[in-house]
Design a protein around this motif. Sequence first.
Motif, PDB file in Angstrom:
ATOM      1  N   LEU A 181     -31.666  -2.087  61.532  1.00  0.00           N
ATOM      2  CA  LEU A 181     -32.214  -2.016  59.929  1.00  0.00           C
ATOM      3  C   LEU A 181     -33.239  -2.896  59.684  1.00  0.00           C
ATOM      4  N   ILE A 182     -32.266  -3.989  59.995  1.00  0.00           N
ATOM      5  CA  ILE A 182     -33.126  -5.590  60.222  1.00  0.00           C
ATOM      6  C   ILE A 182     -34.563  -5.062  60.440  1.00  0.00           C
ATOM      7  N   ILE A 183     -34.741  -4.828  62.097  1.00  0.00           N
ATOM      8  CA  ILE A 183     -35.896  -4.527  62.851  1.00  0.00           C
ATOM      9  C   ILE A 183     -36.474  -4.081  61.591  1.00  0.00           C
ATOM     10  N   TYR A 184     -36.139  -3.334  61.199  1.00  0.00           N
ATOM     11  CA  TYR A 184     -37.145  -1.740  60.615  1.00  0.00           C
ATOM     12  C   TYR A 184     -37.421  -2.436  59.993  1.00  0.00           C
ATOM     13  N   LYS A 185     -37.315  -2.853  59.014  1.00  0.00           N
ATOM     14  CA  LYS A 185     -37.790  -3.497  57.131  1.00  0.00           C
ATOM     15  C   LYS A 185     -38.051  -4.704  57.651  1.00  0.00           C
ATOM     16  N   ARG A 186     -37.827  -5.431  58.750  1.00  0.00           N
ATOM     17  CA  ARG A 186     -38.261  -6.973  58.752  1.00  0.00           C
ATOM     18  C   ARG A 186     -39.500  -7.324  60.193  1.00  0.00           C
TER      19      ARG A 186
ATOM     20  N   LEU B  26     -17.559  -6.963  62.788  1.00  0.00           N
ATOM     21  CA  LEU B  26     -17.884  -6.498  61.827  1.00  0.00           C
ATOM     22  C   LEU B  26     -16.673  -6.016  60.552  1.00  0.00           C
ATOM     23  N   THR B  27     -18.116  -6.722  59.324  1.00  0.00           N
ATOM     24  CA  THR B  27     -16.020  -6.897  58.232  1.00  0.00           C
ATOM     25  C   THR B  27     -16.784  -6.763  57.841  1.00  0.00           C
ATOM     26  N   ASN B  28     -16.594  -6.377  55.780  1.00  0.00           N
ATOM     27  CA  ASN B  28     -17.824  -6.155  54.710  1.00  0.00           C
ATOM     28  C   ASN B  28     -18.414  -7.318  54.196  1.00  0.00           C
ATOM     29  N   ASN B  29     -18.176  -8.409  54.734  1.00  0.00           N
ATOM     30  CA  ASN B  29     -19.256  -9.517  54.555  1.00  0.00           C
ATOM     31  C   ASN B  29     -19.781  -9.431  55.849  1.00  0.00           C
ATOM     32  N   THR B  30     -20.328  -8.716  57.013  1.00  0.00           N
ATOM     33  CA  THR B  30     -21.238  -9.238  57.535  1.00  0.00           C
ATOM     34  C   THR B  30     -21.696  -7.967  57.353  1.00  0.00           C
ATOM     35  N   ILE B  31     -21.349  -6.791  56.653  1.00  0.00           N
ATOM     36  CA  ILE B  31     -22.375  -5.460  56.152  1.00  0.00           C
ATOM     37  C   ILE B  31     -23.188  -6.310  54.856  1.00  0.00           C
ATOM     38  N   LEU B  32     -22.705  -7.162  54.385  1.00  0.00           N
ATOM     39  CA  LEU B  32     -23.030  -7.623  53.253  1.00  0.00           C
ATOM     40  C   LEU B  32     -24.676  -8.310  53.602  1.00  0.00           C
ATOM     41  N   LYS B  33     -24.150  -9.175  54.402  1.00  0.00           N
ATOM     42  CA  LYS B  33     -24.772  -9.952  55.259  1.00  0.00           C
ATOM     43  C   LYS B  33     -26.282  -9.647  55.716  1.00  0.00           C
ATOM     44  N   LYS B  34     -25.801  -8.380  56.426  1.00  0.00           N
ATOM     45  CA  LYS B  34     -26.909  -7.575  56.974  1.00  0.00           C
ATOM     46  C   LYS B  34     -27.603  -6.673  56.643  1.00  0.00           C
ATOM     47  N   LEU B  35     -26.915  -6.501  55.560  1.00  0.00           N
ATOM     48  CA  LEU B  35     -28.291  -5.347  54.513  1.00  0.00           C
ATOM     49  C   LEU B  35     -28.913  -6.225  53.537  1.00  0.00           C
TER      50      LEU B  35
END
Length: 156
Positions: free
Chosen positions: A64-69, A85-94
Amino acid sequence: MINNDVLRRVRYALELKDQTMIDIFALSDVEMTRDELLPLLKKDNEADYVELDNKLLGKFLDGLIIYKRGKQENQPEQIKKPEPLTNNTILKKLRIALEFKEEDMLSTLKLADFELSKGELSSFFRQKGHKHHRECGDQILRNFLQGLTLRFREQD
């Protein structure tokens, strides 16, 4: 949070079609067919539900990062140990994928009627050993995903 819920909510918030999701997985070197994707998008009480593991959700978020950026050019290949993968990591990647600044994150949470201070938000993005690091709870991630839905789908 359940990984399948995260995938389903991101898909809904960003209005991603099946083929787009398959393309996003492909950007992070995961071959996915529509028949493999659909069971991942089902709720855990539905027939044919397949649990989405951390590795696959992480690959989707990287895609998703590559797709968007776009893919980073001229970046030396660094072999880094993937972080769990934690909630922190998910939030950071989003945050990275959507190119959100602190204000964007806070306003998205506010759309879901969830107030958070700048200090509380920044604590989720600190290194794990840092004295002000804080774990992101399911409620915060759930509210952020709800805010994303309101932010992107209510524009129409």
